[in-house]
Scaffold this motif. Structure first.
Motif, short mmCIF file in Angstrom:
data_model
loop_
_atom_site.label_atom_id
_atom_site.label_comp_id
_atom_site.label_asym_id
_atom_site.label_seq_id
_atom_site.Cartn_x
_atom_site.Cartn_y
_atom_site.Cartn_z
N GLU A 142 33.59 38.03 31.87
CA GLU A 142 34.44 37.90 30.88
C GLU A 142 35.44 36.75 31.26
O GLU A 142 35.13 35.99 31.58
N ASP A 143 36.90 37.06 30.69
CA ASP A 143 37.68 36.08 30.82
C ASP A 143 38.41 35.89 32.39
O ASP A 143 38.31 35.09 33.18
N ASP A 144 38.99 37.27 32.71
CA ASP A 144 39.88 37.36 33.88
C ASP A 144 39.51 38.36 34.63
O ASP A 144 40.25 39.22 35.42
N THR A 145 38.24 39.24 34.36
CA THR A 145 37.80 40.43 35.16
C THR A 145 36.99 40.07 36.40
O THR A 145 36.09 39.04 36.54
N VAL A 146 37.17 40.77 37.31
CA VAL A 146 36.35 40.66 38.76
C VAL A 146 35.73 42.00 39.01
O VAL A 146 36.53 42.99 39.15
N LEU A 147 34.45 41.91 39.28
CA LEU A 147 33.65 43.29 39.55
C LEU A 147 33.37 43.05 40.97
O LEU A 147 32.82 41.94 41.39
N ALA A 148 33.97 43.78 41.99
CA ALA A 148 33.64 43.89 43.52
C ALA A 148 32.86 45.21 44.16
O ALA A 148 33.04 45.91 43.82
N ASP A 167 41.58 43.26 36.98
CA ASP A 167 42.14 42.46 36.01
C ASP A 167 43.16 41.29 36.47
O ASP A 167 44.38 41.80 36.88
N LEU A 168 42.72 40.08 36.46
CA LEU A 168 43.71 39.01 37.29
C LEU A 168 44.80 38.75 36.66
O LEU A 168 45.76 38.64 37.10
N ASP A 169 44.64 38.84 35.27
CA ASP A 169 46.14 38.36 34.39
C ASP A 169 47.04 39.40 34.79
O ASP A 169 48.47 39.23 34.76
N SER A 170 46.77 40.67 34.94
CA SER A 170 47.53 41.65 34.89
C SER A 170 48.34 41.47 36.61
O SER A 170 49.50 42.07 36.58
N GLY A 171 47.35 41.19 37.57
CA GLY A 171 47.90 41.36 38.85
C GLY A 171 48.05 42.50 39.50
O GLY A 171 48.53 42.80 40.52
#
Length: 432
Positions: A142-148, A167-171
């Motif tokens: 998606e835009d700023d989501t990372v699945l690890a 959620d990278l934008d939220s930090g």
């Protein structure tokens, strides 16, 4: 397959680098232990194309001809599994894992429980870090989501598997996702090859090895299982818009590698279809290819602004009068750029190139690494690192040396639908 041939494939597969660079300033403030670092004193123009290259010691983010930021991080150019670098689909962040599995801690032991997800804002140069214990692979969705995914081996020898969502934008710290038989089944412990905004291409290992697609929520696309394989030396790349339609993946895998000889298959896939499109390799085949007396390597693949698949390909013949596998290889063509016009390969130029990442329609970043074909120096990173150039209208300017990877955000735009109907498969590779 020789160790040198594998090394060449690993160079292309890795999204990282090795060596030193010049004319770059370190972040002037910020506490590295906190995970936050300050940006450079001057901010480059926001509209210039952005890219990143890495060395054995650091990752450098560039926007146009200016440095956005650089950060220390150990990389191993011979091990693609610890060198993953990816971009969010809006190009805002470049994402990578820390080097917890490469550098010993204070006790002299490698402690992957201290693994972190690290990401740099490509506008400001600010870096942040979030805990990602025992993480192995990740995908930007998606835009700023990372699945690890994370795999922790207990003292009793059992593997504890987890999936983390960020959620990278939220930090905010990542959220551990529950593992069950329907969601995330098989993801931890497998090799992630490529992803688009909504899907991942995964090489599932274990009792039932196979290539498969997973959606962004972690569910396997069960109506489209690719051919079964346990081959771990594959290249893959995904794109949102191509001449084949949307959400498309290209997969390159060696077939029946042997002493000196090696064949490659390149297929185009999409999660929405069970069919695949094969490629006609006749244009890239060296003499004696069909008789098993030569070989070729596909070192790198990428999607261009034209919506087409591009690749760097090298080839050789085999001199059977020689004894060793190394001395048998006789170079036919060093790595050069080719383009796949639907299902046929067309040569794009004669200049050497190992990895290429287009910045716009006229400008590309080109990494040139010495090939591993034939006799090579016994010591040093000969087959792993090389020179990075900025190429504009065919003219190259040196940017950095001792580099082994270059990457860019996903290309935006391109064809909105397939330029011709998909055919039924011309062949499959099951059982290869």
């Amino acid at each position: 397959m020789t160790g040198k041939q594998l090394a060449a494939i690993i160079v292309a597969f890795c999204l990282c680098v090795f060596g030193a660079t010049l004319g770059v300033l370190r972040f002037s403030s910020g506490d590295p232990s906190s995970g936050d670092t300050a940006p450079p004193k001057s901010t480059p123009p926001s509209k210039a194309p952005v890219y990143a290259y890495a060395t054995s010691q650091e990752l450098v983010v560039m926007r146009g001809r200016q440095v956005v930021g650089r950060t220390s991080r150990a990389f191993d150019p011979a091990n693609y599994a610890v060198n993953q670098i990816s971009w969010t689909h809006d190009g805002k962040y470049v994402v990578f894992l820390s080097d917890a599995g490469l550098l010993p801690g204070s006790a002299g032991l490698y402690d992957e429980s201290k693994q972190e997800l690290r990401f740099i804002n490509t506008q400001t140069g600010t870096e942040k870090r979030l805990p990602c214990p025992d993480c192995k692979w990740f995908a930007t969705l998606e835009d700023d989501t990372v699945l690890a995914t994370a795999v922790h081996t207990t003292n009793e020898g059992y593997d504890e598997q987890k999936v983390w969502l960020f959620d990278l934008d939220s930090g905010s710290p990542g959220v551990s996702q529950p593992l069950n038989t329907e969601q995330y089944n098989g993801l931890p412990g497998s090799t992630w090859l490529a992803n688009t905004r909504n899907h991942m291409m995964v090489n599932l290992l274990g009792d039932s090895p196979r290539m498969a697609f997973f959606s962004s929520d972690g569910l396997e696309v069960l109506n489209n299982t690719l051919y079964s394989t346990s081959n771990s030396y594959m290249l893959a790349t995904g794109a949102e818009h191509t001449i084949y339609g949307s959400e498309v993946f290209a997969l390159a895998a060696p077939i029946r590698p042997g002493e000196c000889t090696q064949a490659f298959a390149v297929d185009v896939h999409t999660p929405s279809r069970q069919e695949s499109i094969g490629s006609d390799s006749s244009a890239i085949e060296p003499p004696g290819y069909k008789d098993g007396k030569s070989g070729l390597d596909i070192l790198d693949m990428w999607w261009g602004f034209d919506g087409k698949l591009h690749a760097t390909i090298a080839s050789w013949t085999c001199d059977e009068t020689k004894e060793s596998e190394e001395t048998k290889q006789v170079l036919v063509s060093p790595p050069t750029v080719w383009r796949l016009d639907w299902d046929k390969w067309v040569k794009e130029g004669n200049q050497p190139a190992t990895m290429v990442r287009p910045l716009d329609a006229r400008t590309s970043m080109v990494l040139v690494v010495p090939d591993c074909i034939g006799i090579t120096p016994p010591d040093g990173p000969y087959c792993y690192v090389g020179k990075l150039y900025r190429e504009e209208a065919g003219k190259r300017t040196l940017v950095a040396d001792q580099v082994f990877s270059v990457s860019t955000p996903p290309i935006k735009g391109g064809p909105s639908k397939a330029i011709r109907p998909w055919p039924t498969p011309t062949y499959d590779h099951k059982g290869e």
